[in-house]
Scaffold this active site. Sequence first.
Site: not given
Length: 582
Positions: A506, A552
């Site tokens: 992120h 992920d």
Amino acid sequence: MKYFLALFEKNNISKFSAIFLGIIFLFSCKGEQPQLGNDYSEDIRLNQIGYYPNAIKKAVIVDHTGSSDFSLVDAITKEVVFEGSLSDAKEWDLAGERIRVADFTSFSQAGSYHLYIKNFGLSYPFQIANHVLKPVFLGSVKALYYQRVSSALDEAHAGIWKRALGHPDDSVLYHPSSGRSSGFTSSPGGWYDAGDYNKYIVNASFPLGQLMLLQEQYPNTIADATLNIPESGNGLSDYLDELRYEINWTLSMQDEDGGLFHKLTAKNFEGMVMPDAATSQRYIVGKGTVASLDFVASSAMAYRTFLNVDPPFAEKCLEAAKRAYVWAQENPNMAYENPEDISTGEYGDKNFDDEWFWATAELFLSTSDTSYFNILEKYPVDFYFKTGESWTGYMKFLGMFSLLEHKEKLPNDYYAKLKKGILEQADFLVDKSTNLDYFQAIDDFQWGSNSDVLNAAMIVAYAYRLNRNPEYLTTVQQAMDYILGTNAVGYSFVTGFGQKSPMFIHHRQSAADGIVDPVPGLLSGGPNSRQQDTSEGVLYPENAAPMKSWVDVEGSFASNEICLNWNAPLTYILGFLENESN
């Protein structure tokens, strides 16, 4: 064959050559050598970078086949170089697994290896070598360069992660919460705090404190022209150059009266776009005691850090620290909360004791003014490490570490109290890590759990500086093993390092730049049993155990974001190990 195709992907050899090497490899595996198979096993978890020759070396194996033996295979010669037996199987609720352990500590020959288990196959490749973690260490520091605000990253220094200048921050409006009703200011530079594009004084000062502690303890770890940043070759350590880039920004956030504005942000988080495309108006937001005290501490440390290399800059930092401390004394209870129209990171805190302790300790050490020590003695010293406290409570330890570095300035009884408390807490953490399935010293996985693993390791690392107990060094080494692959999801959590590392962090630049690989050297937050982003559509494995509450996925801000206060202890522990394990 997958291994050799990975060579094709990562090293630009031809696919034909990769397949040819793979065929030769498979035909060479005969006689007494194990039948290695074609794939890496996801169920063999180990440090994907490698181990120092004299370190404890353990892999964790998910038990489901009944295999009881393991071997080490030389990655070059394909010869078996070591054999051993797996530990008895044990069930662990934290990971929701039944596991065994392969211990190959006694093998110390430098080289590249795989761990092999029948019916499992090969582990990811790893090395045994002196300075084996140095590339990751340097990568964690270079990651700060990639986070620079108000600078273009040119190809000569950033390579494929080059980008245009974003956020010049030369026309930043004052939000009413700052105490100013109108006007604008210039506050360029610094580092983007996390996966977003904002800048926060609390979470600039805290990481700076951890990074400067490393510099104070091991001052020659990074030389000039090591990191390939714009300042390389100026005669000053690249490490100090990068730290100064952030310190200069924090100095620009000091108000005329000495107090610190809390943050510089847009009103809302920007979308997943490149910095130069994130053009929302930015504001100076808030003002408060916590930001001011954290600034005091980091600026007082900056005085000691730069005194011998740039005295005028050092004096500037110290004077700013003194002014901010006076302001905090005059405004001792000004807590920050986000205004209604601001939704970016709050970094709020209601208990200021640890900030007062840290700020007062650093000023005392930098000035030798006993009036600061007289204030310091009034604060109770709590040695308990609590997961999830991070920037709200860990500052007390930074103050203790700094004080213990300067025994000559402390009364003997005060020094003895600090030393005893740190050693006892370290013993507690060592015992915990010894009795957990992946040898980490935490059993509660919150937001940024990887930083909890590393912050706990910092306490144990400091204990090792006080008492060269080899168990302390082992615990720190195994904390890094956890970060680099010996964990329940089998990832090296540092982008760009290890065969299986996060690809979809992120992080806005990594999401928007069109480059397959994310910006390297950034630490993913780690497993988070609270899973606060499920309301945003993030999907975790069904009934995920605490240690497996990580995905992920780009949208997983709760488990897969990056942040300065996570990278800072990563850098510290890697630097500590590079200095103490060779």
